[in-house]
Design a protein around this motif. Structure first.
Motif, short mmCIF file in Angstrom:
data_model
loop_
_atom_site.label_atom_id
_atom_site.label_comp_id
_atom_site.label_asym_id
_atom_site.label_seq_id
_atom_site.Cartn_x
_atom_site.Cartn_y
_atom_site.Cartn_z
N LEU A 1 5.28 0.87 -17.13
CA LEU A 1 6.75 0.98 -17.06
C LEU A 1 7.15 2.08 -16.09
CD1 LEU A 1 9.27 -0.20 -18.48
CD2 LEU A 1 9.13 1.68 -20.09
N GLY A 2 6.41 3.20 -16.16
CA GLY A 2 6.66 4.31 -15.24
C GLY A 2 6.47 3.88 -13.79
N ILE A 3 5.41 3.10 -13.55
CA ILE A 3 5.11 2.69 -12.17
C ILE A 3 6.15 1.71 -11.65
CG2 ILE A 3 3.46 1.36 -10.76
CD1 ILE A 3 1.21 2.80 -12.32
N ILE A 4 6.55 0.76 -12.47
CA ILE A 4 7.54 -0.22 -11.97
C ILE A 4 8.90 0.47 -11.77
CG2 ILE A 4 8.30 -1.29 -14.16
CD1 ILE A 4 7.38 -3.37 -11.13
N THR B 1 0.84 -1.21 0.00
CA THR B 1 0.00 0.00 0.00
C THR B 1 0.87 1.25 0.00
OG1 THR B 1 -0.21 -0.29 2.37
CG2 THR B 1 -2.10 -0.91 1.09
N MET B 2 2.12 1.11 0.45
CA MET B 2 2.97 2.30 0.41
C MET B 2 3.33 2.72 -1.03
SD MET B 2 6.48 0.81 1.93
CE MET B 2 7.56 2.09 1.36
N TYR B 3 3.06 1.85 -2.00
CA TYR B 3 3.34 2.23 -3.39
C TYR B 3 2.13 2.84 -4.10
CZ TYR B 3 7.38 -0.67 -2.44
OH TYR B 3 8.50 -1.19 -1.87
N ALA B 4 0.97 2.85 -3.39
CA ALA B 4 -0.26 3.32 -4.03
C ALA B 4 -0.14 4.76 -4.53
CB ALA B 4 -1.43 3.19 -3.06
N GLN B 5 0.47 5.63 -3.68
CA GLN B 5 0.57 7.03 -4.09
C GLN B 5 1.44 7.18 -5.34
OE1 GLN B 5 -1.24 9.55 -2.29
NE2 GLN B 5 -0.83 10.50 -4.28
N ASN C 1 0.57 -10.40 -7.19
CA ASN C 1 -0.89 -10.35 -7.41
C ASN C 1 -1.56 -9.14 -6.75
OD1 ASN C 1 -0.51 -11.49 -4.91
ND2 ASN C 1 -1.81 -13.29 -5.25
N HIS C 2 -1.25 -8.86 -5.48
CA HIS C 2 -1.90 -7.72 -4.82
C HIS C 2 -1.39 -6.39 -5.41
CE1 HIS C 2 -3.50 -10.59 -2.14
NE2 HIS C 2 -2.36 -10.87 -1.53
N PHE C 3 -0.10 -6.38 -5.71
CA PHE C 3 0.50 -5.19 -6.32
C PHE C 3 -0.21 -4.89 -7.64
CE2 PHE C 3 3.53 -2.98 -8.95
CZ PHE C 3 4.39 -2.28 -8.12
N ALA C 4 -0.33 -5.93 -8.47
CA ALA C 4 -0.91 -5.74 -9.82
C ALA C 4 -2.38 -5.34 -9.72
CB ALA C 4 -0.79 -7.03 -10.62
N PHE C 5 -3.11 -5.97 -8.81
CA PHE C 5 -4.54 -5.69 -8.71
C PHE C 5 -4.75 -4.25 -8.24
CE2 PHE C 5 -8.84 -5.95 -6.91
CZ PHE C 5 -9.50 -6.51 -7.99
N MET C 6 -3.98 -3.86 -7.22
CA MET C 6 -4.11 -2.50 -6.72
C MET C 6 -3.71 -1.49 -7.80
SD MET C 6 -2.51 -0.93 -3.25
CE MET C 6 -0.88 -0.58 -3.84
N GLU C 7 -2.64 -1.81 -8.52
CA GLU C 7 -2.17 -0.93 -9.59
C GLU C 7 -3.26 -0.77 -10.65
OE1 GLU C 7 1.33 -2.39 -11.52
OE2 GLU C 7 1.39 -0.77 -12.98
N ALA C 8 -3.83 -1.88 -11.09
CA ALA C 8 -4.84 -1.82 -12.15
C ALA C 8 -6.04 -0.99 -11.70
CB ALA C 8 -5.26 -3.23 -12.55
N VAL C 9 -6.49 -1.19 -10.45
CA VAL C 9 -7.66 -0.47 -9.95
C VAL C 9 -7.36 1.04 -9.85
CG1 VAL C 9 -9.10 -0.13 -7.88
CG2 VAL C 9 -8.69 -2.44 -8.75
N LEU C 10 -6.21 1.39 -9.29
CA LEU C 10 -5.91 2.81 -9.10
C LEU C 10 -5.65 3.52 -10.42
CD1 LEU C 10 -3.70 2.64 -5.87
CD2 LEU C 10 -6.06 3.43 -6.05
N VAL C 11 -4.92 2.86 -11.33
CA VAL C 11 -4.67 3.49 -12.63
C VAL C 11 -6.01 3.69 -13.36
CG1 VAL C 11 -3.60 3.22 -14.91
CG2 VAL C 11 -2.33 2.57 -12.86
#
Ligand code: HEM
Length: 453
Positions: free
Chosen positions: A148-151, A114-118, A398-408
């Motif tokens: 690519l920017g996010i990773i 969750t610290m990567y969400a921002q 999996n959680h990283f990707a799911f959170m990323e997809a939802v927030l983006v």
């Protein structure tokens, strides 16, 4: 000895090549029609010797990925990625894999990511800030750039422009060659100095230079970083207190980079495609996002409240799972529910096929995010829905990707409406390493006005 073992049905095959041509020219069509004809287990050949079982039964999938997983290793196509990612999580096996997984897992825990969400939100908002209204864009490229920017940001604290240049460029070259190598049954050995091999090796060398450079820089400063590189550099095996050597760190970084950006980018591209085809669903989605965020930007704490947005991503991962097939190779003779599998045989399990099975899904080919309401997943068998795989090799991101997809997605849909271009475009799923639209995806982006909700 195995007279009692069950025989799996299969397609009519060519004497030498078996089903190689049909499989390579259209894997999704081949796997789907084989399932329709042969049911839960079928058998075919790729080339003269490689026997392959396609398994479409939830209980058998569980045996292969969970209860009997020690009898299997990754299939040869994944092993061929070792020339890029070395012995990282995706390609390593047995005890070594287990040890690495133990060291790396904490970095991907729900509470930690969750610290990567921002960063995910900021990268997206910054990227789309230059978009104008009513323009046709190649959004498939945009999604690749954003992922690519996010990773780059979450892994190395690198801003988009730098990440895209120093890592994105050589990575693209490496990925292209990797696809060629995975798809050819007998890839040309890398020591043969043809132009293709030279370019590939040069790109891997460039990536190595960047990664070892970053590791070296970090070692010289006392400052602690909270990005993934920082966390992985501090990670220790709790049984002996030892961390990773630089070479292993390089392999894991390369693995996470490779496994973690094209997959999410494709998930987002397919989601935008589906939303452009179902404008009423896109409007419902916009209403949820607008009602949660109000006038302000998307925030990390909105993630858990965005249940419809989460359902849209889950449903998109059902219809277009970026990892459309999981491959394994038997490491010893074994029995799976009465079928005798010989050492070296290959097993294919397809999320694309399973997740469109009418046994589990009503109207299976239609995009209906609401089907994920009321804990739907709990009502179907385990392994009827598994976009991230399962068992000890389940996607660590999996959680990283799911959170990323939802927030983006929330950032995109909050600001823009996505509709199909005037000229109809050809859409065809192209199964390479991941499932992606063959001709890319062009959409018209129209700026949402304030108060639209
Ligand atoms: C929508 C996006 C993604 C999808 C659909 C996806 C899917 C998968 C699947 C199906 C596997 C298992 C493969 C197998 O069993 O053979 C896997 C493994 C893996 N994924 Fe993902 N992935 C995604 C995003 C990510 C991200 C964002 C990361 C990292 C930041 C990541 C890192 C990995 C790694 C390291 C493995 C190997 C794990 C192991 O074997 O221990 N993936 N992924």
């Amino acid at each position: 000895m195995h007279n009692n073992s069950k025989q799996a049905p299969g397609p009519k095959e060519k004497f030498l090549t078996g089903s190689l041509h049909a499989f390579q020219s259209n894997p999704l069509k081949f796997l789907t029609s084989l399932t329709e004809k042969c049911g839960s287990v079928s058998k075919f050949r790729l080339g003269p010797f490689q026997r392959v079982y396609l398994v479409n039964d939830t209980d058998l999938i569980k045996e292969i990925l969970v209860t009997k997983q020690q009898s299997f290793i990754k299939s040869r196509d994944i092993q061929s990625l070792k020339s890029i990612v070395g012995n990282g999580l995706l390609t390593s096996e047995k005890g070594f894999h287990l040890k690495q997984r133990r060291i790396i897992q904490p970095a991907f825990k729900k509470t930690h990511i969750t610290m990567y969400a921002q960063d995910m939100i900021d990268t997206t908002d910054k990227y789309i800030s230059s978009w104008s209204s009513n323009t046709e864009r190649l959004v498939s490229d945009d999604m690749m750039d954003i992922a690519l920017g996010i990773i780059s940001k979450t892994m190395f604290s690198m801003e988009f422009d730098k990440g895209a240049t120093v890592i994105g460029g050589p990575m693209e070259e490496v990925m292209k060659s990797a696809v060629r190598r995975m798809r050819s049954i007998f890839p040309l050995p890398l020591w043969i100095p043809v132009k293709k091999n030279r370019k590939y090796k040069q790109a891997v060398k460039e990536l190595d230079k960047v990664l070892f450079g970053l590791i070296g820089e970090r070692k010289e400063t006392a400052m602690e970083h909270e990005d993934l590189l920082g966390v992985l550099m501090r990670a220790k095996d709790e049984t002996n207190g030892l961390g990773m050597e630089d070479d292993q760190l390089r392999d894991e970084l390369m693995t996470i980079f490779l496994a973690g950006h094209e997959t999410t980018a494709n998930a987002l591209t397919w989601t935008l495609y589906l939303l452009s085809q179902h404008l009423e669903i896109q409007d419902t989605l916009f209403e949820e996002i607008a009602s949660i965020t109000g006038e302000g930007p998307v925030k990390p704490e909105h993630f858990s409240k965005m249940t419809y947005t989460q359902n849209v991503i889950s449903e998109s991962l059902r219809l277009y799972p970026p990892a459309y097939v999981i491959g394994r190779q038997a490491d010893e003779d074994t029995d799976i529910s009465g079928y005798h599998i010989k050492k070296g045989d290959m097993i294919l399990i397809s999320q694309y096929v399973m997740q469109r099975n009418p046994k589990y899904y009503e109207d299976p080919n239609t995009f209906i995010p609401e089907r994920f309401n009321n804990n739907f997943i709990k009502t179907i068998p385990e392994f009827a829905y598994f976009p991230f795989g399962g068992g000890p090799r389940v996607c660590i991101g999996n959680h990283f990707a799911f959170m990323e997809a939802v927030l983006v997605l929330a950032c995109l849909v909050k600001q823009f409406k996505f509709s199909p271009p005037k000229e109809p475009q050809k859409m065809k799923a192209q199964p390479l390493i991941t499932l992606r639209p063959k001709y890319g995806l062009r959409l018209i982006t129209q700026k949402r006005t304030k108060g639209e909700a």
